[in-house]
Design a protein around this motif. Structure first.
Motif, PDB file in Angstrom:
ATOM      1  N   MET A   9      -3.003   3.656  85.794  1.00 47.28           N
ATOM      2  CA  MET A   9      -2.911   2.471  84.757  1.00 47.28           C
ATOM      3  C   MET A   9      -3.742   2.854  83.557  1.00 47.28           C
ATOM      4  O   MET A   9      -4.702   2.945  83.640  1.00 47.28           O
ATOM      5  CB  MET A   9      -3.024   0.924  85.021  1.00 47.28           C
ATOM      6  CG  MET A   9      -2.588  -0.033  83.995  1.00 47.28           C
ATOM      7  SD  MET A   9      -3.041  -1.857  84.674  1.00 47.28           S
ATOM      8  CE  MET A   9      -2.134  -2.023  86.223  1.00 47.28           C
ATOM      9  N   ARG A  10      -2.992   2.957  82.556  1.00 42.54           N
ATOM     10  CA  ARG A  10      -3.898   3.272  81.258  1.00 42.54           C
ATOM     11  C   ARG A  10      -4.544   1.926  80.722  1.00 42.54           C
ATOM     12  O   ARG A  10      -3.939   0.893  81.034  1.00 42.54           O
ATOM     13  CB  ARG A  10      -2.899   3.871  80.099  1.00 42.54           C
ATOM     14  CG  ARG A  10      -1.950   4.939  80.513  1.00 42.54           C
ATOM     15  CD  ARG A  10      -0.851   5.535  79.400  1.00 42.54           C
ATOM     16  NE  ARG A  10       0.084   4.554  79.421  1.00 42.54           N
ATOM     17  CZ  ARG A  10       1.164   4.394  78.789  1.00 42.54           C
ATOM     18  NH1 ARG A  10       1.223   5.352  77.931  1.00 42.54           N
ATOM     19  NH2 ARG A  10       2.139   3.481  78.604  1.00 42.54           N
ATOM     20  N   PRO A  11      -5.570   2.256  79.966  1.00 40.36           N
ATOM     21  CA  PRO A  11      -6.158   0.956  79.264  1.00 40.36           C
ATOM     22  C   PRO A  11      -5.295   0.171  78.577  1.00 40.36           C
ATOM     23  O   PRO A  11      -5.150  -1.252  78.547  1.00 40.36           O
ATOM     24  CB  PRO A  11      -7.335   1.558  78.398  1.00 40.36           C
ATOM     25  CG  PRO A  11      -7.505   2.816  79.013  1.00 40.36           C
ATOM     26  CD  PRO A  11      -6.178   3.596  79.555  1.00 40.36           C
ATOM     27  N   VAL A  12      -4.250   0.731  77.816  1.00 36.29           N
ATOM     28  CA  VAL A  12      -3.305  -0.124  77.121  1.00 36.29           C
ATOM     29  C   VAL A  12      -2.234  -0.884  77.951  1.00 36.29           C
ATOM     30  O   VAL A  12      -1.943  -2.024  77.601  1.00 36.29           O
ATOM     31  CB  VAL A  12      -2.437   0.949  76.232  1.00 36.29           C
ATOM     32  CG1 VAL A  12      -1.645   1.906  76.737  1.00 36.29           C
ATOM     33  CG2 VAL A  12      -1.749   0.186  75.136  1.00 36.29           C
ATOM     34  N   ASP A  13      -1.961  -0.230  79.222  1.00 35.13           N
ATOM     35  CA  ASP A  13      -1.079  -1.052  80.326  1.00 35.13           C
ATOM     36  C   ASP A  13      -1.931  -2.058  80.660  1.00 35.13           C
ATOM     37  O   ASP A  13      -1.403  -3.275  80.934  1.00 35.13           O
ATOM     38  CB  ASP A  13      -0.927  -0.199  81.177  1.00 35.13           C
ATOM     39  CG  ASP A  13       0.045   1.228  80.877  1.00 35.13           C
ATOM     40  OD1 ASP A  13       1.024   0.982  79.875  1.00 35.13           O
ATOM     41  OD2 ASP A  13      -0.176   2.407  81.477  1.00 35.13           O
ATOM     42  N   GLU A  14      -3.089  -1.951  81.097  1.00 31.22           N
ATOM     43  CA  GLU A  14      -4.104  -3.013  81.468  1.00 31.22           C
ATOM     44  C   GLU A  14      -4.258  -3.944  80.852  1.00 31.22           C
ATOM     45  O   GLU A  14      -4.004  -5.265  81.244  1.00 31.22           O
ATOM     46  CB  GLU A  14      -5.333  -2.517  81.944  1.00 31.22           C
ATOM     47  CG  GLU A  14      -6.144  -3.287  82.825  1.00 31.22           C
ATOM     48  CD  GLU A  14      -7.590  -2.666  83.241  1.00 31.22           C
ATOM     49  OE1 GLU A  14      -8.211  -3.343  84.142  1.00 31.22           O
ATOM     50  OE2 GLU A  14      -7.618  -1.334  82.983  1.00 31.22           O
ATOM     51  N   ALA A  15      -4.405  -3.850  79.316  1.00 29.80           N
ATOM     52  CA  ALA A  15      -4.457  -4.935  78.585  1.00 29.80           C
ATOM     53  C   ALA A  15      -3.079  -5.649  78.136  1.00 29.80           C
ATOM     54  O   ALA A  15      -3.210  -6.905  78.256  1.00 29.80           O
ATOM     55  CB  ALA A  15      -4.787  -4.292  77.040  1.00 29.80           C
ATOM     56  N   ILE A  16      -1.927  -5.114  78.076  1.00 28.00           N
ATOM     57  CA  ILE A  16      -0.787  -5.771  78.075  1.00 28.00           C
ATOM     58  C   ILE A  16      -0.293  -6.686  79.224  1.00 28.00           C
ATOM     59  O   ILE A  16       0.018  -7.758  79.241  1.00 28.00           O
ATOM     60  CB  ILE A  16       0.399  -4.718  77.866  1.00 28.00           C
ATOM     61  CG1 ILE A  16       0.311  -4.095  76.334  1.00 28.00           C
ATOM     62  CG2 ILE A  16       1.621  -5.590  77.942  1.00 28.00           C
ATOM     63  CD1 ILE A  16       1.225  -3.016  76.086  1.00 28.00           C
ATOM     64  N   LEU A  17      -0.689  -6.162  80.346  1.00 25.66           N
ATOM     65  CA  LEU A  17      -0.661  -6.737  81.751  1.00 25.66           C
ATOM     66  C   LEU A  17      -1.564  -7.925  81.887  1.00 25.66           C
ATOM     67  O   LEU A  17      -0.980  -8.745  82.811  1.00 25.66           O
ATOM     68  CB  LEU A  17      -0.641  -5.738  82.940  1.00 25.66           C
ATOM     69  CG  LEU A  17       0.451  -4.687  82.945  1.00 25.66           C
ATOM     70  CD1 LEU A  17       0.137  -3.627  84.083  1.00 25.66           C
ATOM     71  CD2 LEU A  17       2.020  -5.215  83.085  1.00 25.66           C
ATOM     72  N   LYS A  18      -2.328  -8.197  81.040  1.00 23.26           N
ATOM     73  CA  LYS A  18      -2.796  -9.531  81.117  1.00 23.26           C
ATOM     74  C   LYS A  18      -2.309 -10.639  80.713  1.00 23.26           C
ATOM     75  O   LYS A  18      -2.621 -12.039  80.731  1.00 23.26           O
ATOM     76  CB  LYS A  18      -4.292  -9.358  80.156  1.00 23.26           C
ATOM     77  CG  LYS A  18      -5.463  -8.551  80.817  1.00 23.26           C
ATOM     78  CD  LYS A  18      -6.504  -8.310  79.999  1.00 23.26           C
ATOM     79  CE  LYS A  18      -7.508  -7.377  80.783  1.00 23.26           C
ATOM     80  NZ  LYS A  18      -8.848  -7.180  79.912  1.00 23.26           N
TER      81      LYS A  18
END
Length: 839
Positions: free
Chosen positions: A580-589
């Motif tokens: 998971m990329r940081p941008v993915d992690e942020a969106i999945l919040k």
């Protein structure tokens, strides 16, 4: 009796052990627990992740996924049915790890065919290894086209079953052909199935001609009827796959012709590019090779090999680039990823190389095989080559594309080369068997051997000379490196020409080196046979062994160019692909269970990796829905924000200003469903698509006039408190609640697919209307309502039951037939003629 068993069975056991050993030797990193990194398999894992996770968590088979292209059926992505033939496939694979299992099955299947043809055992083993190591199959394995290779694997034993049937072994022949055709169909690559049936048809026509000449037509009719029965039975276990695929094809780019004619009206494509219920010709014929490229059967680097090769720092390209001032690191990068291939294909992972020694034996077979049964194979080899030419032999292929049933469902004409890929080694082994069995005319054999050398060796020599004589251009109109040089050195014509000359020199060198290599192999094969024929080499088994080693070593070394230790990674490295990329992690919040994401950091419509974590606007799949492809071409690729809004695209992933990736939240994403105020009627599909360019989807819905009966006399609207919201998300079912003070019309941000999706309002069935060209809409009564959308395709639920019961019946029949054959064999062994007391 024990001695007979050992005599009959043990040689085959030894052959199986040899195949296992060869497969492990070729895929040795597997022994260390490493995994094969396959580009297409990575795309599949990403695109199917949502469906697989849903199945793991619920135990329910997902029939729809929202992870790619806004939503599509899982039929060609991830669908587990109840076809128990798959367990037979696993059993035959001996539980071997991937890709060892695929190589093993390829060799085993071809061994079965050659054994049925009654060739000598060591020839069968050598031929099986040659087929298993065919470079095309190795490249397909490396890139992840597993289903295609597995279907090719079962072509040979299926043909073996047909041979047995037409030879008069009706019972065992029908069993074998039914079993392996069923396994072929189970592995779900219908283009391979199509070519397999073409081969079977050609064989059948050949048998008919021979039956008429030999006055054995009744036997032919009996064998044909049994083969038809075997084919029907083989189809039944795959009913669920075939039915769902057939249904889906009507709405996909493979079979569902676009309703749009915008390109034709604009003169961007020819009117005759369109086909009824099939692919567009330009798309289907994109991978068409030219006639000379066919000789990669003999010389692998004739057209440069692959579009990405490491030519090293001894190459002319590296020396020239560093000489004109290009930084060493950049020159190394270009040399390490050099587009050595210069043929007409858009790109390629490697050549269709069958083997220099095999090609020599094939040409020899044309002279030493006297049986008329060879001609159907020769004809089909030629047919396979002509089909592979595609648009480069338009007079034939355009006709077939327009009139040959189902042919316009398939793309990439080069795949037809799997026909010669299987038949050329068969004829090569047939020739070798005739030679060692004394079935050649000795007076003519030396002449035939020399003539074969002159033809095959002469071709190699011609290609060597052509690399010096300027016969080949060593470039093409879409040459990526040429374009790169144009951008880098366009202002300096002298440097540009030096770089181009170096590129052409490296490609010429690759051709020259491989042509010389093939010439040496052909000379060795010719020399070994000549030495044996002189009587100095007494054992024919040693002859076969020497040729087998030559053939295997040749293919092994070429194959290693495309599948080697660099293709394998550790399990942790493989899993890191999906980190998971940081941008993915942020969106999945975001706690919202259902919204879509567009990732502009990748080639969105050719990459499924973002689908691993997101419900992606893009994806990677060869069989997209036709209406969605139209939406991509006319709206999404042109960045029409309103099209993204109506698809509930809540986040856009973009490159960050300081490097890395970031995201933008789209405040205008319209959600899972919404009420509209009015309708804009479009005269046709063209007008409907064009209306999407300027409309406001929040308030207006665009509908083709042909659907006006669904809204006839229906007046609708909304107020400031009107809403419709998703209450439960699932892949096969979506639940909503609505509230509106007046009759309303709702638009759902779901891709329209009429073959299975049903709508229920308060438990009562209601109609789904196609709106905004690609979405679903529905009339919603006044007040509060519970709304459910269910995906209930009859093709799956009924087809799955048919697959289950038919596969059980066939397996029981095959088991019973095997027991019967064993009983009959024992009865013959114990019969009066074998009783010592009666002798």
């Amino acid at each position: 009796m024990m001695m007979n068993w050992q005599k009959n069975i043990l040689p085959h056991v030894y052959a199986i052990l040899i195949f296992v050993a060869v497969a492990f030797l070729f895929c040795s990193p597997v022994i260390e627990g490493m995994e094969l990194r396959q580009s297409d398999n990575i795309q599949w894992k990403a695109g199917s992740h949502e469906a697989r996770a849903y199945k793991d968590s619920t135990g329910i088979q997902p029939l729809w996924t929202n992870s790619m292209f806004g939503g599509m059926p899982t039929y060609q992505i991830f669908m587990e049915g109840t076809n128990y033939m798959y367990w037979v496939h696993l059993a035959i694979s001996l539980g071997l790890p991937k890709p060892v299992n695929i190589l093993f099955l390829a060799m085993l299947g071809f061994y079965i065919l050659l054994s049925v043809m009654r060739f000598r055992r060591w020839i069968n083993i050598a031929g099986a290894i040659a087929f298993g190591l065919s470079t095309s199959s190795i490249i397909l394995i490396a890139t992840g086209h597993d289903s295609k290779v597995l279907c090719m694997v079962y072509m040979a034993p299926f043909l073996a079953g047909l041979l047995l049937t037409y030879r008069g072994k009706y019972f065992i022949g029908t069993m074998v052909s039914c079993l392996f055709l069923a396994l072929l169909i189970t592995n779900n690559h219908y283009q391979v199935l199509y070519y397999s049936l073409l081969i079977a048809g050609a064989f059948g026509v050949s048998e008919l001609v021979l039956a008429i000449k030999q006055k054995t037509v009744p036997n032919f009719v009996k064998a044909t009827l049994l083969s038809i029965v075997a084919t029907v039975l083989a189809i039944l276990p795959s009913t669920v796959n075939l039915w769902t695929t057939s249904e889906y094809a009507k709405y996909s780019i493979r079979g569902g012709q676009s309703e749009l004619t915008l390109k034709e009206e604009a003169g961007q494509v020819a009117q005759n590019n369109k086909t009824k219920n099939g692919l567009d010709k330009d798309y289907a014929f994109q991978w068409s090779q030219d006639a000379v490229e066919t000789f990669t059967f003999l010389v692998p680097n004739l057209y440069g090999g692959s579009s990405n090769e490491n030519i090293g720092d001894n190459s002319e390209t590296y020396k020239t680039l560093t000489g004109v001032g290009v930084p060493r690191a950049q020159a190394e990068q270009i040399s390490a990823n050099f587009p050595l291939y210069w043929g007409p294909l858009p790109f390629t992972e490697g050549p269709i190389y069958i083997g220099a020694a095999i090609m020599f034996l094939f040409v020899l077979s044309l002279f030493v095989i006297k049986s008329p049964k060879k001609w159907w194979m020769v004809i089909m080899i030629v047919v396979g080559v002509l089909l592979a030419l595609g648009k480069n032999f338009a007079i034939l292929n355009n006709f077939l594309f327009d009139y040959l049933p189902y042919y316009n469902k398939f793309r990439a004409p080069t795949q037809a080369l799997m026909i010669p890929q299987i038949l050329i080694p068969v004829m090569a082994c047939w020739a070798l068997n005739n030679i060692v069995s004394g079935k050649v005319e000795k007076a003519q054999f030396i002449k035939q051997l020399k003539l074969s050398l002159y033809i095959v060796g002469g071709l190699c020599l011609l290609f060597i000379l052509s690399s010096y004589m300027g016969i080949f251009s060593f470039t093409n109109d879409h040459d990526s490196l040429k374009m790169q040089y144009q951008q880098a050195f366009g202002s300096n014509p002298g440097v540009y020409q030096q770089a181009i000359s170096a590129m052409e020199a490296d490609r010429a060198s690759a051709l020259r080196t491989d042509a010389l290599r093939s010439l040496i192999i052909v000379l060795i094969a010719w020399g070994v046979i000549m030495y044996w024929n002189s009587g100095k080499l007494k054992s024919s088994n040693i002859l076969v062994l020497l040729l087998g080693i030559l053939i295997g070593a040749d293919l092994f070394l070429v194959d290693k160019r495309y599948l080697n230790s660099d293709n394998f990674v550790t399990a942790s490295e493989y899993n890191n692909i999906f980190t998971m990329r940081p941008v993915d992690e942020a969106i999945l919040k975001d706690p919202d269970p259902y919204y879509r994401v567009m990732d502009f950091s990748v080639d969105a419509f050719q990459n499924a990796v973002p689908s691993y974590y997101h419900k992606f606007i893009g994806g990677y799949h060869a069989v997209k829905l036709s209406i969605y492809q139209d939406l991509i071409e006319n709206q999404l690729s042109k960045n029409n924000i309103q099209a993204y809004n109506m698809l509930n695209t809540k986040y856009f992933i973009i490159p960050g200003q300081q490097g890395g990736l970031t995201y933008q939240r789209n405040p205008d994403a319209l959600g899972n469903a919404w009420f509209v105020n009015g309708v804009e009627w479009a005269d046709n599909a063209n007008a409907e698509m064009q209306a999407l360019t300027t409309f406001n989807p929040r308030d207006t819905v665009v509908i083709d006039k042909r659907f006006n009966t669904a809204l006839q006399g229906y007046n609708f609207g909304k107020d400031s408190s009107s809403q419709i919201r998703l209450t439960k998300y699932g892949l096969n079912e979506l639940q909503y609640q609505s509230n509106n003070s007046q009759p309303g019309f709702a638009v759902f941000s779901e891709i329209y697919y009429p073959a299975g999706w049903e709508l229920y309002i308060d438990g009562k069935a209601s109609e789904i209307v196609r709106v905004n060209y690609a979405l679903r809409g529905a009339k919603i009564p006044t007040g509060k309502h519970d709304i459910v959308m269910k995906f209930e395709p009859k093709s799956y639920y009924v087809g799955n039951k048919l697959s289950k019961f038919s596969s059980i019946i066939i397996l029981l029949g095959l088991l019973g037939g095997l027991i019967y054959e064993i009983f009959i064999s024992k009865k013959k062994e114990n019969g009066p003629e074998n009783d010592p007391a009666r002798s």
